[in-house]
Design an enzyme around this catalytic site. Structure first.
Site, PDB file in Angstrom:
ATOM      1  N   GLY A 228       0.906  -1.262   0.167  1.00 48.77           N
ATOM      2  CA  GLY A 228       0.053  -0.078  -0.029  1.00 48.77           C
ATOM      3  C   GLY A 228       0.928   1.219   0.038  1.00 48.77           C
TER       4      GLY A 228
ATOM      5  N   VAL B  27       3.212   2.841   2.320  1.00 49.09           N
ATOM      6  CA  VAL B  27       4.351   2.736   2.641  1.00 49.09           C
ATOM      7  C   VAL B  27       5.250   1.543   1.963  1.00 49.09           C
ATOM      8  CG1 VAL B  27       6.178   2.316   4.608  1.00 49.09           C
ATOM      9  CG2 VAL B  27       4.152   3.761   5.014  1.00 49.09           C
TER      10      VAL B  27
ATOM     11  N   ARG C 102      -2.848   2.283  10.813  1.00 56.14           N
ATOM     12  CA  ARG C 102      -3.288   3.219  11.792  1.00 56.14           C
ATOM     13  C   ARG C 102      -4.218   4.164  11.074  1.00 56.14           C
ATOM     14  NH1 ARG C 102       0.028   7.004  15.952  1.00 56.14           N
ATOM     15  NH2 ARG C 102      -1.523   7.399  17.507  1.00 56.14           N
TER      16      ARG C 102
ATOM     17  N   ARG D 155      -0.624   2.838  18.329  1.00 58.13           N
ATOM     18  CA  ARG D 155      -0.096   1.857  17.551  1.00 58.13           C
ATOM     19  C   ARG D 155      -0.464   0.305  18.323  1.00 58.13           C
ATOM     20  NH1 ARG D 155       3.589   5.873  17.311  1.00 58.13           N
ATOM     21  NH2 ARG D 155       4.066   6.772  15.151  1.00 58.13           N
TER      22      ARG D 155
ATOM     23  N   ASN E 218      -3.383  -7.538  13.867  1.00 57.24           N
ATOM     24  CA  ASN E 218      -2.198  -7.776  13.039  1.00 57.24           C
ATOM     25  C   ASN E 218      -1.661  -9.151  13.446  1.00 57.24           C
ATOM     26  OD1 ASN E 218      -2.395  -5.715  10.900  1.00 57.24           O
ATOM     27  ND2 ASN E 218      -1.260  -4.298  12.311  1.00 57.24           N
TER      28      ASN E 218
ATOM     29  N   ASN F 295       2.814  -2.235  12.422  1.00 53.00           N
ATOM     30  CA  ASN F 295       2.539  -1.743  13.777  1.00 53.00           C
ATOM     31  C   ASN F 295       1.463  -2.732  14.554  1.00 53.00           C
ATOM     32  OD1 ASN F 295       3.900   0.644  14.480  1.00 53.00           O
ATOM     33  ND2 ASN F 295       2.486   1.733  13.063  1.00 53.00           N
TER      34      ASN F 295
ATOM     35  N   ARG G  53      11.938  13.032  13.524  1.00 51.11           N
ATOM     36  CA  ARG G  53      10.696  13.858  13.874  1.00 51.11           C
ATOM     37  C   ARG G  53      11.169  14.567  15.226  1.00 51.11           C
ATOM     38  NH1 ARG G  53       6.199   9.014  13.265  1.00 51.11           N
ATOM     39  NH2 ARG G  53       5.559   9.885  11.296  1.00 51.11           N
TER      40      ARG G  53
ATOM     41  N   HIS H 263       8.244   2.411  19.515  1.00 52.74           N
ATOM     42  CA  HIS H 263       7.878   3.140  18.340  1.00 52.74           C
ATOM     43  C   HIS H 263       6.275   3.425  18.650  1.00 52.74           C
ATOM     44  CE1 HIS H 263       7.284   5.070  14.598  1.00 52.74           C
ATOM     45  NE2 HIS H 263       6.521   4.049  14.091  1.00 52.74           N
TER      46      HIS H 263
END
Length: 288
Positions: free
Chosen positions: A10, A12, A76, A83, A90, A113, A144, A164
């Site tokens: 998808g 990413v 997400r 997450r 998942n 995630n 970030r 994460h």
């Protein structure tokens, strides 16, 4: 011939495939997605670039790839608070992925995630050396953090360890100037919400994750032996075991060449312990 396999193509996964092809990192890219229309579309889109790369959908060939990217599963959305809330959704995807990878001899990069728990789960289910299971997230969190440090006039460098997710651990002790607890907590709060603004605005994060994933792929394939913040299965490092957590790791052709144990200040050490305890709780179910 260098082969890259990506499960889940998808936003990413697809962008990672394109950047890897554009940068010439792989001679062959093997794509898989449970949703056939997007799989077909991504294959055609890559082929239409004219880049000299073989694009395949042969899932049997994935176990022979140099690197396998696990990007499949439920992403997400603005309705998903953290997450970690994606774990139950998942887990079945992780199990199916591990079945595709029996006798896999390459390096796994986990993106799906909750990444840290899924990286640990893949390691347990596949039964491979922990050095060959790398979780992606710390590089993006560190980038970030760097943006926020620049805004605050703090020189850097920017490193983020831990989970994460909500329990990420920004290393202010590495930032070159004193930052008091109040400002640390304020910046940490902003970091926790950094991805959500992107998710609300465009449906998901794409450019940031894909760029840093490709930098991780490059570090492996080119045996760069550079230190990156990655989620690694721990066996006593930082006083933690029974989980995969973001730590400084030297990355090269064989995967994780070594984990560096840095001195953390008391605030950071406490946050790291909290992150470890939280992720251990998620990972415990895979130890049965």
């Amino acid at each position: 011939m260098t082969s890259l396999a990506i499960s889940g193509v998808g936003k990413v996964g697809g962008e990672t495939a394109f950047l890897s092809a554009a940068l010439g990192l792989a001679d062959e890219i093997i794509l898989y997605d449970a949703y056939d229309p997007i799989l077909r579309a991504q294959v055609l889109d890559l082929q239409h670039t004219g880049i000299d790369v073989t694009v395949s959908t042969d899932t049997a060939a994935m176990r022979d790839a140099d690197i396998f990217i696990f990007a499949a599963g439920t992403p997400r959305t603005p309705d998903i608070k953290t997450r970690a809330d994606l774990l139950e959704a998942n887990i079945p995807v992780v199990k199916r992925c591990s079945e595709h990878l029996q006798d896999f001899s390459g390096v796994v990069i986990t993106i799906t995630n909750p990444m840290d728990a899924n990286n640990y789960a893949l390691w347990r289910m596949m039964g491979i050396e922990r050095e060959r299971c790398i979780g992606f997230g710390g590089q993006l969190d560190s980038a970030r953090f760097a943006c926020l440090l620049r805004e605050a006039g703090i020189p850097g460098p920017a490193w983020v360890l831990g989970e994460h997710g909500e329990h990420q651990v920004p290393l202010f002790s590495k930032a070159g100037t004193y930052v008091d607890t109040g400002e640390r907590e304020a910046l940490l709060s902003r970091m926790r919400g950094a991805s959500m603004e992107v998710i609300r605005g465009k449906g998901g994060t794409v450019f940031g994750p894909a760029y840093h994933i490709v930098m991780l792929i490059r570090a492996i394939l080119e045996d760069r032996r550079e230190t990156l913040s990655c989620s690694c299965v721990l066996d006593g490092e930082y006083g933690l075991s029974g989980c995969s957590l973001g730590v400084p790791a030297r990355i090269g052709r064989e995967g994780i060449l070594g984990i560096e144990e840095w001195n953390l200040d008391p605030w950071e050490a406490a946050k790291m312990a909290e992150a470890g305890a939280f992720v251990q709780g998620l990972c415990r179910r895979f130890d049965d």
